[in-house]
Design a protein around this motif. Structure first.
Motif, PDB file in Angstrom:
ATOM      1  N   THR A  66      89.904 -23.777  -2.117  1.00  0.00           N
ATOM      2  CA  THR A  66      89.791 -24.838  -1.328  1.00  0.00           C
ATOM      3  C   THR A  66      88.369 -24.830  -0.497  1.00  0.00           C
ATOM      4  OG1 THR A  66      91.952 -24.803  -0.532  1.00  0.00           O
ATOM      5  CG2 THR A  66      90.667 -26.064   0.941  1.00  0.00           C
ATOM      6  N   LEU A  67      87.647 -25.860  -0.797  1.00  0.00           N
ATOM      7  CA  LEU A  67      86.186 -26.077  -0.503  1.00  0.00           C
ATOM      8  C   LEU A  67      86.044 -26.692   1.082  1.00  0.00           C
ATOM      9  CD1 LEU A  67      84.765 -27.599  -3.821  1.00  0.00           C
ATOM     10  CD2 LEU A  67      85.033 -25.232  -3.347  1.00  0.00           C
ATOM     11  N   THR A  68      85.537 -25.944   1.713  1.00  0.00           N
ATOM     12  CA  THR A  68      85.294 -26.103   3.328  1.00  0.00           C
ATOM     13  C   THR A  68      83.830 -26.318   3.347  1.00  0.00           C
ATOM     14  OG1 THR A  68      85.264 -23.686   3.900  1.00  0.00           O
ATOM     15  CG2 THR A  68      87.303 -24.837   4.124  1.00  0.00           C
ATOM     16  N   GLY A  69      83.023 -26.321   2.537  1.00  0.00           N
ATOM     17  CA  GLY A  69      81.640 -26.563   2.422  1.00  0.00           C
ATOM     18  C   GLY A  69      81.215 -26.743   1.095  1.00  0.00           C
ATOM     19  N   ASN A  70      80.059 -27.370   0.855  1.00  0.00           N
ATOM     20  CA  ASN A  70      79.431 -27.430  -0.309  1.00  0.00           C
ATOM     21  C   ASN A  70      78.970 -25.865  -0.744  1.00  0.00           C
ATOM     22  OD1 ASN A  70      79.643 -30.147  -0.087  1.00  0.00           O
ATOM     23  ND2 ASN A  70      77.500 -30.189   0.853  1.00  0.00           N
ATOM     24  N   ILE A  71      79.494 -25.702  -2.223  1.00  0.00           N
ATOM     25  CA  ILE A  71      78.969 -24.123  -2.458  1.00  0.00           C
ATOM     26  C   ILE A  71      78.201 -24.215  -4.037  1.00  0.00           C
ATOM     27  CG2 ILE A  71      81.579 -23.695  -1.859  1.00  0.00           C
ATOM     28  CD1 ILE A  71      82.304 -23.179  -4.740  1.00  0.00           C
ATOM     29  N   THR A  72      77.696 -23.141  -4.355  1.00  0.00           N
ATOM     30  CA  THR A  72      77.100 -22.668  -5.606  1.00  0.00           C
ATOM     31  C   THR A  72      77.842 -21.890  -6.198  1.00  0.00           C
ATOM     32  OG1 THR A  72      74.832 -23.318  -4.552  1.00  0.00           O
ATOM     33  CG2 THR A  72      75.242 -21.868  -6.687  1.00  0.00           C
ATOM     34  N   LEU A  73      78.243 -22.199  -7.514  1.00  0.00           N
ATOM     35  CA  LEU A  73      78.981 -21.220  -8.437  1.00  0.00           C
ATOM     36  C   LEU A  73      78.096 -20.073  -8.871  1.00  0.00           C
ATOM     37  CD1 LEU A  73      81.779 -20.950  -9.166  1.00  0.00           C
ATOM     38  CD2 LEU A  73      81.351 -22.693 -11.048  1.00  0.00           C
ATOM     39  N   GLY A  74      78.166 -18.875  -8.267  1.00  0.00           N
ATOM     40  CA  GLY A  74      77.099 -18.038  -8.715  1.00  0.00           C
ATOM     41  C   GLY A  74      77.752 -17.495 -10.337  1.00  0.00           C
ATOM     42  N   ASN A  75      76.534 -16.687 -10.665  1.00  0.00           N
ATOM     43  CA  ASN A  75      76.631 -16.301 -12.067  1.00  0.00           C
ATOM     44  C   ASN A  75      77.267 -14.998 -12.149  1.00  0.00           C
ATOM     45  OD1 ASN A  75      74.886 -17.842 -13.223  1.00  0.00           O
ATOM     46  ND2 ASN A  75      73.065 -16.938 -12.810  1.00  0.00           N
ATOM     47  N   PRO A  76      78.498 -14.589 -12.641  1.00  0.00           N
ATOM     48  CA  PRO A  76      79.397 -13.518 -12.957  1.00  0.00           C
ATOM     49  C   PRO A  76      78.414 -12.374 -13.712  1.00  0.00           C
ATOM     50  CG  PRO A  76      80.323 -15.050 -14.140  1.00  0.00           C
ATOM     51  CD  PRO A  76      79.109 -15.822 -13.568  1.00  0.00           C
ATOM     52  N   SER A  77      78.969 -11.120 -13.367  1.00  0.00           N
ATOM     53  CA  SER A  77      78.504 -10.194 -14.225  1.00  0.00           C
ATOM     54  C   SER A  77      79.844  -9.334 -14.792  1.00  0.00           C
ATOM     55  CB  SER A  77      77.750  -9.160 -13.275  1.00  0.00           C
ATOM     56  OG  SER A  77      78.699  -8.727 -12.424  1.00  0.00           O
ATOM     57  N   THR A  78      80.667 -10.012 -14.745  1.00  0.00           N
ATOM     58  CA  THR A  78      82.137  -9.631 -15.407  1.00  0.00           C
ATOM     59  C   THR A  78      82.525 -10.251 -16.498  1.00  0.00           C
ATOM     60  OG1 THR A  78      83.235 -10.808 -13.621  1.00  0.00           O
ATOM     61  CG2 THR A  78      82.718  -8.732 -13.160  1.00  0.00           C
ATOM     62  N   GLU A  79      82.188 -11.297 -17.165  1.00  0.00           N
ATOM     63  CA  GLU A  79      82.526 -12.001 -18.347  1.00  0.00           C
ATOM     64  C   GLU A  79      82.478 -11.495 -19.547  1.00  0.00           C
ATOM     65  OE1 GLU A  79      77.989 -13.353 -18.403  1.00  0.00           O
ATOM     66  OE2 GLU A  79      79.368 -12.607 -16.732  1.00  0.00           O
ATOM     67  N   ILE A  80      83.446 -11.810 -20.231  1.00  0.00           N
ATOM     68  CA  ILE A  80      83.203 -11.300 -21.622  1.00  0.00           C
ATOM     69  C   ILE A  80      83.722 -12.218 -22.586  1.00  0.00           C
ATOM     70  CG2 ILE A  80      84.902  -9.820 -23.097  1.00  0.00           C
ATOM     71  CD1 ILE A  80      85.711  -8.062 -20.829  1.00  0.00           C
ATOM     72  N   HIS A 128      89.352 -30.167  -1.931  1.00  0.00           N
ATOM     73  CA  HIS A 128      88.359 -30.733  -1.123  1.00  0.00           C
ATOM     74  C   HIS A 128      88.904 -30.926   0.507  1.00  0.00           C
ATOM     75  CE1 HIS A 128      85.283 -31.971  -4.380  1.00  0.00           C
ATOM     76  NE2 HIS A 128      86.642 -32.152  -5.020  1.00  0.00           N
ATOM     77  N   SER A 129      88.442 -30.192   1.146  1.00  0.00           N
ATOM     78  CA  SER A 129      89.184 -30.037   2.623  1.00  0.00           C
ATOM     79  C   SER A 129      88.181 -30.665   3.433  1.00  0.00           C
ATOM     80  CB  SER A 129      89.209 -28.386   2.828  1.00  0.00           C
ATOM     81  OG  SER A 129      89.518 -28.507   4.332  1.00  0.00           O
ATOM     82  N   GLY A 130      88.809 -31.861   3.907  1.00  0.00           N
ATOM     83  CA  GLY A 130      87.793 -32.315   5.142  1.00  0.00           C
ATOM     84  C   GLY A 130      86.851 -33.357   4.663  1.00  0.00           C
ATOM     85  N   ALA A 131      86.476 -33.387   3.468  1.00  0.00           N
ATOM     86  CA  ALA A 131      85.454 -34.246   3.014  1.00  0.00           C
ATOM     87  C   ALA A 131      85.256 -34.047   1.628  1.00  0.00           C
ATOM     88  CB  ALA A 131      84.115 -34.168   3.667  1.00  0.00           C
ATOM     89  N   GLY A 132      84.613 -34.897   0.724  1.00  0.00           N
ATOM     90  CA  GLY A 132      84.137 -34.443  -0.529  1.00  0.00           C
ATOM     91  C   GLY A 132      83.155 -33.583  -0.464  1.00  0.00           C
ATOM     92  N   ARG A 133      83.293 -32.551  -1.422  1.00  0.00           N
ATOM     93  CA  ARG A 133      82.445 -31.464  -1.432  1.00  0.00           C
ATOM     94  C   ARG A 133      81.664 -31.407  -2.847  1.00  0.00           C
ATOM     95  NH1 ARG A 133      82.465 -30.198   3.878  1.00  0.00           N
ATOM     96  NH2 ARG A 133      84.808 -29.926   4.631  1.00  0.00           N
ATOM     97  N   THR A 134      80.752 -30.661  -2.823  1.00  0.00           N
ATOM     98  CA  THR A 134      79.899 -30.551  -3.984  1.00  0.00           C
ATOM     99  C   THR A 134      79.915 -29.048  -4.539  1.00  0.00           C
ATOM    100  OG1 THR A 134      77.748 -30.241  -3.074  1.00  0.00           O
ATOM    101  CG2 THR A 134      78.249 -32.307  -3.364  1.00  0.00           C
ATOM    102  N   SER A 175      85.095 -35.153  -7.453  1.00  0.00           N
ATOM    103  CA  SER A 175      85.514 -36.269  -6.727  1.00  0.00           C
ATOM    104  C   SER A 175      84.941 -36.268  -5.288  1.00  0.00           C
ATOM    105  CB  SER A 175      87.146 -36.099  -6.276  1.00  0.00           C
ATOM    106  OG  SER A 175      87.820 -36.187  -7.534  1.00  0.00           O
ATOM    107  N   GLY A 176      84.674 -37.757  -4.613  1.00  0.00           N
ATOM    108  CA  GLY A 176      84.056 -37.710  -3.460  1.00  0.00           C
ATOM    109  C   GLY A 176      85.082 -37.772  -2.119  1.00  0.00           C
ATOM    110  N   ALA A 177      86.424 -37.678  -2.346  1.00  0.00           N
ATOM    111  CA  ALA A 177      87.231 -37.920  -1.157  1.00  0.00           C
ATOM    112  C   ALA A 177      87.943 -36.485  -0.619  1.00  0.00           C
ATOM    113  CB  ALA A 177      88.308 -38.814  -1.842  1.00  0.00           C
ATOM    114  N   ALA A 178      88.126 -36.676   0.438  1.00  0.00           N
ATOM    115  CA  ALA A 178      88.630 -35.366   1.295  1.00  0.00           C
ATOM    116  C   ALA A 178      90.087 -35.493   0.805  1.00  0.00           C
ATOM    117  CB  ALA A 178      88.862 -35.826   2.863  1.00  0.00           C
ATOM    118  N   GLY A 179      90.418 -34.051   0.608  1.00  0.00           N
ATOM    119  CA  GLY A 179      91.843 -33.683  -0.212  1.00  0.00           C
ATOM    120  C   GLY A 179      92.092 -33.991  -1.445  1.00  0.00           C
ATOM    121  N   ALA A 180      90.986 -34.387  -2.365  1.00  0.00           N
ATOM    122  CA  ALA A 180      91.086 -34.562  -3.797  1.00  0.00           C
ATOM    123  C   ALA A 180      91.108 -33.177  -4.214  1.00  0.00           C
ATOM    124  CB  ALA A 180      89.923 -35.209  -4.218  1.00  0.00           C
TER     125      ALA A 180
END
Length: 107
Positions: free
Chosen positions: A29-43, A54-60, A78-83
């Motif tokens: 649940t996004l409560t703010g705009n986030i950046t998806l960080g680079n993992p070091s655990t992928e295979i 999206h909580s409260g507003a559309g998030r990025t 999506s740009g809508a809250a709750g999407a």
């Protein structure tokens, strides 16, 4: 094997790095705009899905350097809250995570 799902109801602003070794699906649940960080655990060969609520507003969601999108277009959600948006991923190689086309605005 059955993969684990990481559920977090408060993904606030900042960088959030998925633990791909422990989890293969993420319900965030996004409560703010986030950046998806680079993992070091992928295979190579891992796959799963990100579910962004999206909580409260559309998030990025911005992407760090390991993530690749179709045509290099980035991620548009999506740009809508709750999407609810679904974004599949596949680890093509170490340091390369392909993101599929988002499925948008589930209710």
């Amino acid at each position: 094997t059955v993969g684990k799902v990481h559920t977090d109801t408060n993904q606030g602003a900042g960088t959030h790095t998925p633990d791909l070794y422990t989890y293969n699906s993420f319900v965030w649940t996004l409560t703010g705009n986030i950046t998806l960080g680079n993992p070091s655990t992928e295979i190579t060969g891992m796959s799963g899905v990100f579910v962004f609520i999206h909580s409260g507003a559309g998030r990025t969601v911005s992407l760090s350097s390991q993530y690749r999108t179709v045509g290099g277009a980035g991620l548009t959600l999506s740009g809508a809250a709750g999407a609810v948006d679904l974004v599949p991923y596949f680890v093509r190689a170490g340091g390369i995570i392909n993101l599929g086309t988002p499925q948008l605005a589930f209710s």
